[in-house]
Design an enzyme around this catalytic site. Structure first.
Site, PDB file in Angstrom:
ATOM      1  N   LYS A 105       0.801  -1.235   0.000  1.00 15.84           N
ATOM      2  CA  LYS A 105       0.000   0.000   0.000  1.00 15.84           C
ATOM      3  C   LYS A 105       0.834   1.286   0.000  1.00 15.84           C
ATOM      4  O   LYS A 105       0.352   2.347   0.386  1.00 15.84           O
ATOM      5  CB  LYS A 105      -1.000   0.049   1.169  1.00 15.84           C
ATOM      6  N   HIS A 151       7.631  -7.414  -1.967  1.00 15.87           N
ATOM      7  CA  HIS A 151       7.342  -6.858  -0.643  1.00 15.87           C
ATOM      8  C   HIS A 151       8.253  -7.501   0.418  1.00 15.87           C
ATOM      9  O   HIS A 151       8.071  -7.251   1.611  1.00 15.87           O
ATOM     10  CB  HIS A 151       5.894  -7.146  -0.231  1.00 15.87           C
ATOM     11  N   SER A 199      -4.978   2.569   4.123  1.00 16.68           N
ATOM     12  CA  SER A 199      -5.108   1.893   2.827  1.00 16.68           C
ATOM     13  C   SER A 199      -5.116   0.373   3.019  1.00 16.68           C
ATOM     14  O   SER A 199      -5.905  -0.352   2.388  1.00 16.68           O
ATOM     15  CB  SER A 199      -3.948   2.333   1.927  1.00 16.68           C
TER      16      SER A 199
END
Ligand code: A3P
Length: 288
Positions: free
Chosen positions: A45, A100, A130
């Site tokens: 995010k 990530h 988010s």
């Protein structure tokens, strides 16, 4: 759908089993980067999809053909996802790889390589908001609970993908050990054109002003949110339910102010100060 209820644990971090397996994570850790590879690294995010779009368009010199016909997860696949091996292609241009994963998993391989790394950070208060909404729409993530409950887990680093603080600090510690470019979501918001030009400089990819115009135009939120190749509307509803929340949700800086109470904000600031006291990154989260 496959493994929707499964949690993979890797490097002490919980990850959705729908996208990750022990094998795919091991493959990511052992991956041999090539010269010319460009690796987008983010905590979820933080502007991952935005950067995938910007880099796609920089490498196509502003031509929107690939950006509007090939999904982002094909043209800039996640290193740790199960489909990565089959998806990554040795094409004509540089390979754009997304991840990530935390720095301790990937730094050894990246340090030995000539790959370029682009790290994007975002105000963790906005990331938390988010991410909360993303939990509502992404059916491969656990139930978010209420916002205060989610915020508590986020601050403790007990959400999937681990601690925001550890992610940002870990990668920042590696910045001198690899070909590393750091930028924030807020930088992109404040001056997209300048950010694109800086990225061009880092990538060694000069562009004419008219080409930069096209990249800039195509990467604006209203345009990207209509692009089926990046707005995740191609994903079946039982995996991502856009009725719950859109993937391209608001695309603004400071939405946390609509969600945090004063007490939550103060508590967040305390944790931030404590956790980031050993990090010399200077953050500017406001656009003023
Ligand atoms: P919000 O939920 O705050 O709207 P990621 O790609 O890392 O999952 O990040 C998703 C976030 O980036 C979402 O934030 C999304 O709206 C925002 N985003 C994606 N493209 C954007 C753009 N072109 N401009 C601004 N924000 C964008």
């Amino acid at each position: 759908m496959d493994r929707m209820e499964v949690t993979e644990v890797f490097a002490g971090i919980q990850l959705p089993g729908h996208l990750h397996t022990a094998q795919s994570l091991q493959y990511a850790q052992d991956f041999q980067f090539q010269e010319g590879d460009i690796v987008i690294v983010t905590y979820p995010k933080s502007g991952t999809t935005w950067m995938q779009e910007i880099l796609t368009l920089i490498y196509s010199q502003g031509d929107t053909e690939i950006a509007t016909t090939v999904p982002n997860w094909v043209r800039a696949p996640w290193l740790e996802h199960t489909y990565f091996k089959e998806t990554l292609k040795d094409g004509e241009g540089p390979r754009i790889i997304t991840t990530h994963l935390p720095s301790d998993v990937l730094a050894p391989a990246l340090q030995k390589s000539k790959a370029k790394v682009v790290y994007i950070a975002r105000n963790p208060k906005d990331v938390a908001v988010s991410f909360y909404y993303f939990h509502k729409m992404a059916k491969f993530l656990p139930e978010s609970g209420t916002f205060p409950e989610f915020l508590d887990l986020f601050l403790k680093g007990k959400v999937y993908y681990g601690s925001w603080f550890d992610h940002v600090k870990g990668w920042h510690r590696q910045r001198k050990n690899m070909d590393y470019f750091y930028i924030t979501y807020e930088d992109l918001q404040k001056d997209l054109r300048r950010s694109i030009k800086k990225l061009c400089g880092f990538l060694g990819c000069p562009m004419y002003s008219k080409e930069v115009d096209k990249v800039e135009q195509h990467c604006k939120f209203p345009v990207m949110s209509q692009n089926l190749m990046v707005n995740y509307s191609l994903i079946p509803r039982d995996i991502m339910d856009h009725e719950q929340s859109k993937f391209m949700r608001k695309g603004v800086v400071g939405d946390w102010k609509q969600h945090f109470t004063e007490e939550q904000s103060a508590a967040f600031d305390n944790v931030f100060q404590e956790k980031m006291s050993d990090c010399d990154l200077h953050f500017v989260w406001s656009l003023d």
